[in-house]
Design an enzyme around this catalytic site. Structure first.
Site, PDB file in Angstrom:
ATOM      1  N   LEU A 281       0.846  -1.201   0.000  1.00  0.00           N
ATOM      2  CA  LEU A 281       0.000   0.000   0.000  1.00  0.00           C
ATOM      3  C   LEU A 281       0.878   1.247   0.000  1.00  0.00           C
ATOM      4  O   LEU A 281       0.940   1.979  -0.978  1.00  0.00           O
ATOM      5  CB  LEU A 281      -0.907  -0.008   1.239  1.00  0.00           C
ATOM      6  CG  LEU A 281      -1.624   1.316   1.547  1.00  0.00           C
ATOM      7  CD1 LEU A 281      -2.638   1.639   0.468  1.00  0.00           C
ATOM      8  CD2 LEU A 281      -2.263   1.283   2.922  1.00  0.00           C
ATOM      9  N   ASP A 282       1.548   1.480   1.098  1.00  0.00           N
ATOM     10  CA  ASP A 282       2.446   2.617   1.256  1.00  0.00           C
ATOM     11  C   ASP A 282       3.665   2.094   1.983  1.00  0.00           C
ATOM     12  O   ASP A 282       3.671   2.033   3.216  1.00  0.00           O
ATOM     13  CB  ASP A 282       1.753   3.723   2.054  1.00  0.00           C
ATOM     14  CG  ASP A 282       2.637   4.923   2.333  1.00  0.00           C
ATOM     15  OD1 ASP A 282       3.823   4.903   1.969  1.00  0.00           O
ATOM     16  OD2 ASP A 282       2.150   5.884   2.951  1.00  0.00           O
TER      17      ASP A 282
END
Length: 435
Positions: A113-114
């Site tokens: 995701l991040d």
């Protein structure tokens, strides 16, 4: 806490998946009796078994703590097997580029995701601007894994939906970013001071603090022209103020102390240089320069750190004690929703003199009873990358992150089919840039 969706995705595609983990019962539950799933007990000190497993499989996904990825990567290079992680590329991993290339394999990192979806969705817009002859003047990349608003029922307005120790450990990072042409370095003790503020639809007010060192992403994203490059983390109001106080009290340091026979209030007294723990709340507020009724003091009190309860610890670190309390009190409930909030904000300019703000936003909800939003958004990009590698659709070799079109376009398109979608808005006024 994020592994299950990748296991289920690959099993449902009829791939054979082996899950090697310290707690076999957890991997058994992820496999859920699927005929193509194998579960086994394994710990990182057993390199001989790791060597055998990598040799016997076509691809390895390392979701271990980041410190162990290089160990796995070196064995993958030895046996010429591809590898995927969802973690940041460390300098040691980056240094393996030539060895991986010579072995004819890809080690694809930051595919979560991040980092992960943030890179891919950012590059899609950056390439769009550049294809039109434009320049990226400013870029903010913001993300947070948070409890849904209705689940915010503690002073921190936070609950853990992924690696709890990792969340607290990340609070010890420092920050560095470029904004309006000036480089700002934020030492760890100031990380949570003066957060930026914004409002996100369906969520409400959020705060933003710097996410590590943003400067390398100027080159990674190919935007040398930008005057702003800032990566930030979203939190509900309450977190930054409370964590700033906790850090000032040295409650998440890794320094070792002898806590034999000590209470929680004794620990706080020791850390702030007080001889005894009487009236510890008053002493703590005075040490921090805060009012006794300040939000951060209430948060620390809610944790029980002013109590006379014995800790039952010997030699230990404040980090371990504090994070254990947070885990006990702040895990997300089975039926509570978590959410992932992501937003990119660009200011773009073009040769004809026009300028526009572009935003790319995602809001995703989930629960432990199904899959959490953080588990879905971390695991599914990795699962899709694994499938593309197995099908020969990614042919580059070396150590990479997903900033090349042949990786990010198909994965972003595929994520939309499972409801993970970045909503892009173009032509917004300059007043919409982050203040």
């Amino acid at each position: 806490m994020v592994v299950k969706p990748i296991v289920q995705y690959l099993l449902n595609k009829e791939y054979h998946v082996t899950v090697a983990t310290r707690t076999k019962s957890k991997s058994d539950a992820m496999i859920d009796g699927h005929v193509n799933g194998t579960s086994m007990t394994w710990t990182v000190d057993d390199e001989a078994t790791l060597d055998r497993l990598i040799k016997e499989h076509d691809i390895t996904v390392s979701l271990l703590p980041y410190a162990y990825h290089v160990m796995v990567a070196k064995i993958c290079i030895k046996h010429k097997k591809n590898m995927v992680t969802t973690s940041y590329v460390s300098p040691e991993m980056k240094a393996l580029f030539d060895e991986a290339k010579d072995a004819g394999i890809i080690i694809l990192n930051e595919l979560g995701l991040d980092p992960g979806i943030d890179h891919m969705s950012a590059m899609r817009i950056i390439d769009h601007v550049h294809d039109k002859g434009g320049k990226v003047e400013e870029f903010y990349s913001l993300c947070g894994a948070l409890p849904a608003p209705e689940a915010c029922d503690n002073p921190f307005n936070y609950k853990f939906s992924w690696s709890p120790k990792g969340v607290v450990m990340a609070s010890n990072n420092d920050g560095k970013f470029l904004r309006h042409g000036e480089v700002t370095y934020v030492p760890t003790e100031d990380l949570f001071k003066n957060p930026l503020k914004t409002t996100f639809p369906e969520v409400g007010d959020l705060e933003i603090y710097p996410n590590r060192d943003s400067l390398p992403y100027i080159d990674l994203y190919g935007i040398p022209e930008t005057k702003t490059m800032m990566r930030g983390t979203f939190r509900h109001p309450g977190w930054c103020e409370s964590l700033d106080a906790i850090k000032a009290l040295k409650l998440i340091t890794n320094d070792k102390y002898d806590f034999t026979g000590k209470t929680y209030s004794d620990m706080v007294a020791m850390l702030i240089g007080e001889i005894n723990s009487s009236e510890i709340k008053v002493k703590t507020a005075r040490y921090l320069g805060l009012d006794i009724d300040a939000h951060a003091i209430k948060a620390i009190d809610w944790m029980g750190l002013f109590s006379n309860e014995f800790m039952n610890r010997k030699e230990d670190t404040p980090f371990e004690i504090t994070s254990d309390i947070m885990i006990e009190k702040m895990m997300i409930g089975k039926d509570e929703r978590d959410m992932v909030v992501m937003r990119h904000i660009f200011l773009a300019s073009y040769p004809d003199g026009t300028r526009e703000v572009i935003t790319s936003s995602m809001l995703d909800f989930g629960t432990l009873a199904t899959d959490t939003a953080i588990a879905r958004t971390v695991a599914l990009p990795a699962a899709m990358g694994v499938e593309m590698i197995l099908k020969g659709k990614i042919n580059i070799t070396g150590v990479y992150i997903p900033v090349v079109p042949e990786v990010y376009n198909p994965i972003l398109d595929h994520l939309e089919t499972v409801g993970i979608k970045m909503v892009e808005e173009y032509g917004l006024p300059e007043s919409d840039i982050l203040k």
